[in-house]
Design a protein around this motif. Sequence first.
Motif, short mmCIF file in Angstrom:
data_model
loop_
_atom_site.label_atom_id
_atom_site.label_comp_id
_atom_site.label_asym_id
_atom_site.label_seq_id
_atom_site.Cartn_x
_atom_site.Cartn_y
_atom_site.Cartn_z
N VAL A 1 92.89 -93.01 -47.30
CA VAL A 1 94.09 -93.76 -47.02
C VAL A 1 93.65 -95.21 -46.89
CG1 VAL A 1 95.96 -94.00 -45.33
CG2 VAL A 1 95.04 -91.76 -45.84
N CYS A 2 94.60 -96.15 -46.98
CA CYS A 2 94.24 -97.54 -46.69
C CYS A 2 94.79 -97.90 -45.32
CB CYS A 2 94.83 -98.49 -47.73
SG CYS A 2 94.49 -100.21 -47.33
N ASN A 3 93.93 -98.36 -44.43
CA ASN A 3 94.46 -98.74 -43.12
C ASN A 3 94.25 -100.21 -42.77
OD1 ASN A 3 91.80 -98.76 -42.32
ND2 ASN A 3 91.94 -96.94 -41.05
N GLU A 4 94.09 -101.02 -43.82
CA GLU A 4 94.20 -102.46 -43.61
C GLU A 4 95.42 -102.92 -44.39
OE1 GLU A 4 94.02 -105.17 -41.77
OE2 GLU A 4 91.86 -104.80 -41.67
N PHE A 5 96.32 -103.65 -43.74
CA PHE A 5 97.54 -104.07 -44.44
C PHE A 5 97.18 -104.85 -45.70
CE2 PHE A 5 100.83 -107.37 -45.10
CZ PHE A 5 101.81 -106.52 -45.56
N CYS A 6 97.70 -104.40 -46.85
CA CYS A 6 97.33 -105.03 -48.11
C CYS A 6 98.56 -105.25 -48.97
CB CYS A 6 96.28 -104.20 -48.84
SG CYS A 6 96.74 -102.50 -49.11
N GLY A 7 99.65 -105.65 -48.31
CA GLY A 7 100.83 -105.99 -49.09
C GLY A 7 101.83 -104.85 -49.12
N GLY B 1 102.67 -102.57 -51.04
CA GLY B 1 102.36 -101.21 -51.47
C GLY B 1 101.32 -100.52 -50.61
N HIS B 2 100.96 -101.17 -49.53
CA HIS B 2 99.92 -100.67 -48.63
C HIS B 2 100.03 -99.16 -48.34
CE1 HIS B 2 97.54 -100.21 -45.00
NE2 HIS B 2 98.59 -100.24 -44.20
N HIS B 3 101.26 -98.72 -48.08
CA HIS B 3 101.43 -97.32 -47.69
C HIS B 3 101.36 -96.37 -48.87
CE1 HIS B 3 105.28 -99.41 -48.25
NE2 HIS B 3 105.59 -98.35 -48.96
CU LIG Z 1 96.37 -101.33 -47.20
#
Ligand SMILES: [Cu+2]
Lengths: 61, 575, 184
Positions: free
Chosen positions: C164-170, C172-174
């Motif tokens: 999963v991605c758990n650094e906010f990246c815009g 589409g992060h989720h």
């Molecule tokens: Cu992210």
Amino acid sequence: MGKTDNDAQDNSDEPLAPADTPAMQRILDNPFLLLFIGVTMPTVLYLLWGVMEVASIPVAY
Amino acid sequence: MTAIEIGHIGTSGAQYQYRTCKFTGRRVERSAELLIRANAVAAVVFLAVGGLFGLLVALTRWPAVQLLPADWFYLVLTGHGANVLLFWIIFFEIALLYFASAVILGSRIATPKFAWLGFLLMIVGAVMANYAVLKGDSTVMFTSYPPMLAEHWFYLSLILFAVGALIGVIVFFATLVVAKAENTYNGSVPLVTFGAITAAIIAVFTLASGAIILVPTWLWSLGLISGIDTLMYKIVWWGMGHSSQQINVAAHISIWYAIAAMTVGAKPLSEKVSRFAFLMYILFLQLASAHHLLAEPGLSSAWKIVNTSYMMYLAVMASMIHGLTVPGAVEAAQRRNGYTRGWFEWLTKAPWGNPAFSGMFMSLVMFGFIGGITGVILGTEQLNVLMHNTIYVPGHFHGTVVAGTTLAFMAMTYIVVPLIFQRDIILPGLAKWQPYIFGLGAGGISLFMMGAGTLGVPRRHWDIAMTDAANAYEFSPAAYLMMGLNGISAIFAATGGLLFVLLIVGSVLFGRRLDVPGAKLNFPLHDDSKVVSQYGSEATFKLPGTVTLVTIFFLTFILYYFVNWKYLSEIWQFN
Amino acid sequence: MAINAPTNRLWWKEPIHSIELGWIIIAFLWGLFMFFFMIAWHFIGDQNLSTETYRITTDQFQEKVEAFADEYAVKDANGEAVEINGTPLVAPPVGGDVYILGRLWEWWPAIELKKGQSYRFHISSVDWQHGFSLQPVNINLSVHPGLEHVLTLTPTKAGEYGIVCNEFCGIGHHTMSGVIRVVE
Ligand SMILES: [Cu+2]
Ligand code: HEM
Ligand SMILES: [Cu+2]
């Protein structure tokens, strides 16, 4: 009333003579000295050291 | 009215307008009072805005509700962080610094015009930041990690706010100088003022770090600099971001001491021990900024360990000391007040109906048990990898900054309004319940977010079902349950927060005037707050209740610490 | 009172009460223990985050990842590349290097590992910062563009794992996701 080291109780209103005050109390009563050490510690240990670590990351090629 | 000459030190008297507070016997100077009022009002306004955003965020993260669309969620979350963490907290802290210097020392405030300039800059910064965020092109979270770029107004607004706050801190130090020069107090400053000095020192490092990183980032957003090193940014940014939390710690611990003094007449068990603990904060607390960098590449373990442990946990030791001396001072005072039966009569007969006291004590307990313990776990180099950037992290800091700091600040407001606004708290029957409702909600959001984080739920994440993801990961049903319970707790917290805002605004506007003869307080202060307390012989005090409390605390701490190591030892190996 | 100046002006000379002293000693020793335990885990523990890191341009890193994905791509019986929901599956040799990149909004490529074997992971981003969050293992790392983080990972259980991605990246992060498959 001369003060010796055992004179633990002092409730008078006279200004304290510096010589009577324990050194540690004088340090704690000096906000600007505390300010200086309180800024220096994290600047050296955290910021400068940290920035040096980042600066010394090697390049891949 | 308030004829004030900047820089006119030493000419006390006619030039400055003082009144004597009839409840505490203190000299209160007019411009100090006005500055405290202005900063406190601004704080409450931003709490109202930020708290509303918090509710919207929590309801969106409740999977069954998912209130906002994704873009609004991230926007509102950015606004939540900025409004509550920066604006509510720092405005209140500036008010507190003025209170702890001018009011507690019975001094005039130094350079009030300069202080008003600081206030103005903070207001402009805070309003501009909200404008930038709500406009929609600065949805970068309040951490604004590069290379993600916000609109340049966003960075400029934070810089203005920080400069304004720095002015407030300078005025605080200048007021200490004035008080000393004009001999408004004798000997050492009171402990609460010493705690405020600790907070102010940390604030200087905090705001300096902020300037060092935000100014180049602003120039970058204007196209004047080609780029910002992402890791360098994080180091310096957290020098501000985490240290500002340490301002909170020093500030709310000072408040614990102040409220304990004013509501039950508590006196520090030992000036020496409590001040020594604050000294440990001055020296080491700010190193903990490294807590946010334990899962980063490129930083050595030596740097991580020295910094994350606040130099061998000396600042944790200091917190544990306050955790003993504050309830210990309450217990000693209550026993002197006559509540001597058994181990806990001092606690059961405490003024739980006074929101200042109940808020203070809940803040103490929840900060210790929820915020404190989990903070040490998160700040352990290896354990951090289990929780980094999961929603465990917001869980932890809602335990510190909401259940701890915010609740303490709310409690203090119930004292500041009568003493400084000279208006009594309205609807005391309702005010009595406010800290409990808010405390319950704040404790709940902290615990449930931590629970969800343990199950891997990421922070700042709109949709844990990952509906539009190519390879959606399926979180366990327990994670969904936790996020739902978090949403329910958020409703409690928001209700308590709203109640607080209404009660305080109502009291300030419509509260019974207290500047008339014979006025009485709805929530009376302890009698001893009028005089210098001389109580008891500390050499013989017995504190069985407090010893029991700290023993429970310590055992919980150890248990939870090792549970996490056990968990770590069972996962994939990495090195 | 904490809001009044100390009644005894020479407060530093007051003796410390035994309850306070005892607690200070306990707190100090516990702090020392926690400090040294962190250091000790580097010797006795199997979970210590590597600090091996190199500066690299995002283009260079992308090339490395693509070369890696080509070389070890998993092929089906017809010689077609196997994909998991559109992400190519790559099976690196035991003990070998694994390259994985984060970008808006995926972890690429999908990886197949053997249980109990160690691999050298190279992780970086080619755009913004991302958060590498391996679930349900719960290993969480920060990932920076321009920094290649090298660490050795040893999966201890077989199964299908998500990243999963758990650094906010815009916006589409989720939706950012990835896969690691561990086979016996
Ligand atoms: Cu992210
Ligand atoms: C009504 C009360 C509140 C509620 C319901 C609430 C709820 C939340 C929730 C659900 C999150 C999002 C976690 C995530 O998705 O990552 C969050 C983030 C946050 N909250 Fe609160 N909160 C409240 C009050 C506060 C207060 C008073 C403060 C500070 C004093 C605070 C500081 C923060 C911060 C700093 C973040 C992180 C923002 C970010 O990740 O950028 N909150 N809050
Ligand atoms: Cu990402």
